[in-house]
Design an enzyme around this catalytic site. Sequence first.
Site, PDB file in Angstrom:
ATOM      1  N   CYS A   2       0.813  -1.212   0.000  1.00 32.98           N
ATOM      2  CA  CYS A   2       0.000   0.000   0.000  1.00 32.98           C
ATOM      3  C   CYS A   2       0.848   1.265   0.000  1.00 32.98           C
ATOM      4  O   CYS A   2       1.969   1.276   0.496  1.00 32.98           O
ATOM      5  CB  CYS A   2      -0.898   0.004   1.224  1.00 32.98           C
ATOM      6  N   ARG A  27       5.900  -0.048  -5.730  1.00 33.53           N
ATOM      7  CA  ARG A  27       5.668  -0.902  -4.568  1.00 33.53           C
ATOM      8  C   ARG A  27       4.650  -2.003  -4.850  1.00 33.53           C
ATOM      9  O   ARG A  27       4.538  -2.948  -4.084  1.00 33.53           O
ATOM     10  CB  ARG A  27       5.210  -0.070  -3.369  1.00 33.53           C
ATOM     11  N   TRP A  74      -2.860  -2.862  -1.669  1.00 33.77           N
ATOM     12  CA  TRP A  74      -2.519  -4.262  -1.920  1.00 33.77           C
ATOM     13  C   TRP A  74      -3.420  -5.041  -0.981  1.00 33.77           C
ATOM     14  O   TRP A  74      -3.276  -4.949   0.234  1.00 33.77           O
ATOM     15  CB  TRP A  74      -1.043  -4.513  -1.624  1.00 33.77           C
ATOM     16  N   ASN A 100      -2.485   1.970   5.841  1.00 35.80           N
ATOM     17  CA  ASN A 100      -1.511   0.925   5.506  1.00 35.80           C
ATOM     18  C   ASN A 100      -1.328   0.025   6.710  1.00 35.80           C
ATOM     19  O   ASN A 100      -1.199   0.521   7.829  1.00 35.80           O
ATOM     20  CB  ASN A 100      -0.127   1.535   5.206  1.00 35.80           C
ATOM     21  N   GLY A 101      -1.231  -1.271   6.490  1.00 34.55           N
ATOM     22  CA  GLY A 101      -0.981  -2.188   7.600  1.00 34.55           C
ATOM     23  C   GLY A 101      -2.144  -3.139   7.787  1.00 34.55           C
ATOM     24  O   GLY A 101      -3.008  -3.272   6.909  1.00 34.55           O
ATOM     25  N   GLU A 486      23.526 -17.434   8.429  1.00 33.48           N
ATOM     26  CA  GLU A 486      23.180 -16.114   7.885  1.00 33.48           C
ATOM     27  C   GLU A 486      23.819 -14.996   8.717  1.00 33.48           C
ATOM     28  O   GLU A 486      24.330 -14.021   8.164  1.00 33.48           O
ATOM     29  CB  GLU A 486      21.651 -15.971   7.811  1.00 33.48           C
ATOM     30  N   LYS A 490      26.431 -12.296   7.175  1.00 34.82           N
ATOM     31  CA  LYS A 490      26.219 -10.846   7.261  1.00 34.82           C
ATOM     32  C   LYS A 490      27.459 -10.177   7.826  1.00 34.82           C
ATOM     33  O   LYS A 490      27.918  -9.161   7.330  1.00 34.82           O
ATOM     34  CB  LYS A 490      25.024 -10.502   8.159  1.00 34.82           C
ATOM     35  N   GLU A 493      30.653 -10.384   5.311  1.00 37.34           N
ATOM     36  CA  GLU A 493      30.620  -9.666   4.028  1.00 37.34           C
ATOM     37  C   GLU A 493      30.682  -8.150   4.175  1.00 37.34           C
ATOM     38  O   GLU A 493      31.183  -7.473   3.290  1.00 37.34           O
ATOM     39  CB  GLU A 493      29.416 -10.076   3.189  1.00 37.34           C
ATOM     40  N   HIS A 509      33.320 -31.730  17.402  1.00 36.17           N
ATOM     41  CA  HIS A 509      34.004 -32.547  16.403  1.00 36.17           C
ATOM     42  C   HIS A 509      35.094 -31.763  15.678  1.00 36.17           C
ATOM     43  O   HIS A 509      35.533 -32.170  14.603  1.00 36.17           O
ATOM     44  CB  HIS A 509      32.994 -33.120  15.412  1.00 36.17           C
ATOM     45  N   LYS A 608      25.527  -6.527  -6.247  1.00 37.58           N
ATOM     46  CA  LYS A 608      24.155  -6.830  -5.821  1.00 37.58           C
ATOM     47  C   LYS A 608      23.561  -7.962  -6.649  1.00 37.58           C
ATOM     48  O   LYS A 608      22.790  -8.769  -6.158  1.00 37.58           O
ATOM     49  CB  LYS A 608      23.298  -5.567  -5.946  1.00 37.58           C
TER      50      LYS A 608
HETATM   51  C1  F6R Z   1      24.386 -11.756   1.014  1.00 30.69           C
HETATM   52  C2  F6R Z   1      23.817 -11.657  -0.317  1.00 30.69           C
HETATM   53  C3  F6R Z   1      24.144 -12.718  -1.299  1.00 30.69           C
HETATM   54  C4  F6R Z   1      22.907 -13.049  -2.143  1.00 30.69           C
HETATM   55  C5  F6R Z   1      23.284 -14.013  -3.271  1.00 30.69           C
HETATM   56  C6  F6R Z   1      22.090 -14.419  -4.080  1.00 30.69           C
HETATM   57  O1  F6R Z   1      23.947 -10.726   1.817  1.00 30.69           O
HETATM   58  O2  F6R Z   1      23.109 -10.745  -0.620  1.00 30.69           O
HETATM   59  O3  F6R Z   1      24.651 -13.855  -0.683  1.00 30.69           O
HETATM   60  O4  F6R Z   1      21.943 -13.598  -1.307  1.00 30.69           O
HETATM   61  O5  F6R Z   1      24.238 -13.426  -4.111  1.00 30.69           O
HETATM   62  O6  F6R Z   1      21.516 -13.317  -4.711  1.00 30.69           O
HETATM   63  P1  F6R Z   1      20.065 -13.385  -5.285  1.00 30.69           P
HETATM   64  O7  F6R Z   1      19.121 -13.526  -4.152  1.00 30.69           O
HETATM   65  O8  F6R Z   1      19.885 -12.096  -6.043  1.00 30.69           O
HETATM   66  O9  F6R Z   1      20.001 -14.576  -6.200  1.00 30.69           O
END
Ligand code: F6R
Length: 613
Positions: A2, A27, A74, A100-101, A486, A490, A493, A509, A608
Amino acid sequence: MCGIVGYIGPRNATPIVLNGLKRLEYRGYDSAGLAVLTPQGVQVRREVGKLHRLQALVESEPLAGNLGIGHTRWATHGEPSRRNAHPHLSETGKVVVVHNGIVENFLALREELAAEGAQFRSDTDSEVIAHLIERFLSREADLVEASRQALQLLEGSNAVVVISTLEPDKIVAARLGNAGGVVIGFGEGEMLVASDLPAILEHTRRVAFLEPRQMAVVQAHGAEVMTLERRPVPVQPTVVPWDPVAAEKGAYRHFMQKEIHEQVRGLTDTIAGRVDFEGGKVFLDSLNLTPALARRVRKIFITACGTAYHAGLVGKVLLERIARVPVEVMVASEFRYADPLVSPDDVVLAISQSGETADTLAAMEEGRRKGATLWAIVNAIGSQAMRMADGYISMQVGPEIGVASTKAYTAPLVDLYMLAVLLGDLRGTLPEAERRRLVKDLRLTPDLVGQALAREEEVMAVARAMKEVRSCLYIGRGIDMATAYEGALKLKEISYIHAEGYPAGEMKHGPIALLDEETPVVAIAPQGPWYDKMVSQVEQAKARHARVIAVATEGDELIPPIADAVLWVPPAPWLLSPVVTVVPLQMLAYHIAAMRGLDVDQPRNLAKSVTVE
Ligand code: F6R
């Protein structure tokens, strides 16, 4: 997802509101509408589908006035239709609302209002807000006070914007939780309100953002802000840059921080329109999942890279526990070389934020070659993965700009949960009572994430103590194992600190040899099936003099005396808990990297969208 826009000032509100809505089109939405206070009273236009249809309606039935509000919807409660599109009016038409919500207690409120004689004209949760405000107006309150009293009755993370024919000189806007942002734009003799900056930037760069539980009374010459308890809050507009990308960052220092905070809204939008809370049902129409296909599926192969792969690991637990379908999770870069035993009765499910990751696309091609049904969970609309798939679920979290994925991690967790419920239902493996309970739990998720986010300062204190470490281990068990992976990804990286995620039971182990005072252990230990085991893992790490940072559930009394620091999360149903436990780990990584002065949004060597093998 929304969107809201409002205008008050000397100009005609209609084109300003329509243009603002246009800027929020990215969005996603399924219907739209606007209300303008005209000399003939309030006039409303609502239409299903894209904005050009609403625009055509406005051209054939024009409306003009100096005060207007608009909305892109939405669907959450009730199908996309004219009657369910916003704005919604109170019984007498004196109060007009966009929202919204999700009003979590709307059923109880609607019953209460209906018992008082209110007639509802839509299936939405939003309409109760208009009726509630009118109820307080009829008890002699003015618009601000009536809105304030009504808003206090709403549960959930909501943004609400109200106008009234009784007080045509103001817009009342409120932000009730962590989702549903509200921005106020300060123009020259005119003011705007919106859910998102892009909606108002062409008119002004001077803006102020509402915090949760704040409301604003916006008039043509300025705005007053107060808490929902009516304590005044000083308004200090900031000037945002013209660059629309930078402007999108709003009050946050980095996109990653903004995106971490956007998860409440992202998850609201993820659930929106896909769940019937009353019937305990899930709908994932774009997946094209027929009952026949659901019964035929022999096995699901989840394939993805990086963060998306970790989402897949959680998905395996969800799909196997809820739908009782066997699942194998494979990193996409290995899939096509492993000659996986995929048959035409299998599904290959790719998870990808960008929908353009070369390895993931290649894995999908391998699935296609072997005759499997292809599904994709993707964020980028129109991406190649979406186009290739036989069915897809879109993440609904808006563009993710920070290279480190955050909101595109939690959204697929909820998508996979919904998929598991749908599959279990269609295959007959999920008893009805259980299905209803699982669906009911879903509505808690955005708010639980909001509660975890509210502890950012505590996370910063831990980040300060950890920012110089050289190496760090993240451990978890069962569904929390993926959270450990994960959390470690995070950290490494964006902060360039070596971090490894490990199944906690594997420590003895080998990796336990690494532990000493210099190597902290982050233990994911929320209440749930593996809690007791994790308590003893924490004790084992302490016995090796490691500093332990535990992610634990509020109220836990065993963990604090043995851990050096605790990252608290609210109690959550265990199948949804990975959505919540990852939040402090995202914030921890973010703040460590920011404190180290690093380029958080664009870490070295990373892109990205990884479109090469
Ligand atoms: C970590 C990160 C990457 C993506 C990976 C897959 O923070 O962003 O490990 O998750 O490169 O990317 P997508 O999801 O675009 O296929």
